[in-house]
Write an enzyme that holds these catalytic residues in place. Structure first.
Site, mmCIF file in Angstrom:
data_model
loop_
_atom_site.group_PDB
_atom_site.id
_atom_site.type_symbol
_atom_site.label_atom_id
_atom_site.label_comp_id
_atom_site.label_asym_id
_atom_site.label_seq_id
_atom_site.Cartn_x
_atom_site.Cartn_y
_atom_site.Cartn_z
ATOM 1 N N ASP A 152 0.900 -1.151 0.036
ATOM 2 C CA ASP A 152 -0.087 0.040 0.041
ATOM 3 C C ASP A 152 0.901 1.273 -0.059
ATOM 4 O O ASP A 152 2.124 1.290 0.689
ATOM 5 C CB ASP A 152 -0.894 0.087 1.179
ATOM 6 C CG ASP A 152 -2.067 -0.758 0.963
ATOM 7 O OD1 ASP A 152 -2.341 -1.237 -0.017
ATOM 8 O OD2 ASP A 152 -2.786 -1.283 2.306
ATOM 9 N N ARG A 160 -1.902 -1.111 -8.504
ATOM 10 C CA ARG A 160 -3.279 -0.745 -7.885
ATOM 11 C C ARG A 160 -3.471 0.696 -8.063
ATOM 12 O O ARG A 160 -2.768 1.539 -7.490
ATOM 13 C CB ARG A 160 -3.619 -1.393 -6.500
ATOM 14 C CG ARG A 160 -4.932 -1.327 -6.066
ATOM 15 C CD ARG A 160 -4.959 -1.570 -4.528
ATOM 16 N NE ARG A 160 -6.534 -1.870 -4.192
ATOM 17 C CZ ARG A 160 -6.894 -0.930 -3.356
ATOM 18 N NH1 ARG A 160 -6.342 0.016 -2.773
ATOM 19 N NH2 ARG A 160 -8.236 -1.250 -3.007
#
Length: 307
Positions: free
Chosen positions: A131, A184
């Site tokens: 992330d 992502r």
């Protein structure tokens, strides 16, 4: 930040409110957004999602690490997730925040823990998504990702945020340097200075569509993380127009958010991955879900007064 979001986050920070929610929240409705407090509960939910054709990324919740022992515990939790995925046979990968692995304590500590996790992911032929966090962590995150990408190749990927000015240039570099560049793509959720990020939502939205198109055309795998019908439709039309294979991209949504849409996309033949968080440290994540869409608060209130 909207007034309603500020109010929700302010209330969530109240000790009386947080104490009450932490005690009763899972029964009142937090379980809609969090797959349980234990890994076993999370794997059970993954298995149910898989039955509906949905693939998953699991995330052991935890955000603030102040001691090496805490970072090691978070690392072990990630290793346990990879073991459980392998042993249960469910279809899932792993998502993590490097601050939970000790990034703020030392870069070397974080790298050591990341290698432990990626060694196991490679052993199981699985995948780990790093992330992206706030702007203060971007440069060191990129440095670590580059080092790990050269070592672990297709087994590690990254999150890219559309609201940052630097994003397009970062993507161009990543796409040109690596054979497998699985990204992502998100809009971004942190409050950043207008010197580094687009302050207006319309500009973020425009840049988000731009980086989706850009990455799809690059030939690398794209994870389009959105609950927005407009973005979903744009992506569908773009891949059709450019004859992009469905195995080159997937849609991603949060556990408990628009589940009917998730299943509808599967029926249409699209890959749909659900981000599934679990763990004892669920309160902060849950509070942000309420803040993002205050209508979710009514769902909780309804459960509070259900007989």
């Amino acid at each position: 930040m909207s007034l309603s979001r500020k109010i929700v986050l302010s209330v969530a920070g109240n000790k009386l409110v947080s104490g009450f929610i932490k005690k009763y929240g899972m029964k009142m409705g937090a379980a809609r957004f969090v797959a349980g407090e234990t890994l076993k509960e999370a794997i059970d939910q993954v298995r149910l999602l898989n039955k509906d054709g949905l693939v998953v990324t699991l995330d052991h919740l935890g955000e603030f690490v102040f001691e090496e022992s805490e970072a090691l515990a978070s690392t072990q939790a990630c290793l346990d997730v990879l073991d459980a995925i392998h042993e249960s046979g469910v279809t899932s990968n792993l998502s993590l925040k490097m601050t939970s692995l000790g990034l703020d304590l030392s870069k070397e500590m974080c790298l050591k823990h990341m290698r432990m996790i990626l060694d196991k992911a490679r052993e199981y032929d699985n995948f780990v998504r790093i992330d992206m966090e706030d702007y203060a962590h971007i440069d060191v995150t990129m440095e670590i990702f580059d080092e790990l990408k050269r070592e672990y190749g297709k087994h590690v990927g990254l999150v890219i945020q559309a609201y940052l000015f630097r994003t397009v240039e970062d993507m161009k570099r990543l796409e040109s340097e690596y054979e497998h560049c699985n990204l992502r793509l998100v809009k971004g959720a942190y409050m950043e200075s207008p010197s580094v990020a687009f302050p207006n939502k319309a500009d973020v939205d425009q840049n988000y569509l731009k980086i989706i198109d850009m990455h799809l055309l690059s030939g690398h795998f794209s994870a389009v993380a959105t609950h927005d019908d407009m973005v979903i439709q744009h992506t569908k039309e773009f891949v059709k127009q450019h004859n992009i294979s469905h195995d080159q991209f997937e849609f991603q949504m949060l556990y408990g958010v628009r589940p009917e849409t998730q299943r509808a996309l599967v029926k249409e033949g699209y890959a749909m991955r659900v981000y599934v968080p679990y763990g004892n440290d669920w309160y902060g994540y849950f509070s942000r879900r309420i803040a993002e869409r205050p209508a979710n608060a009514f769902f909780i209130l309804k459960n509070m007064f259900r007989k």
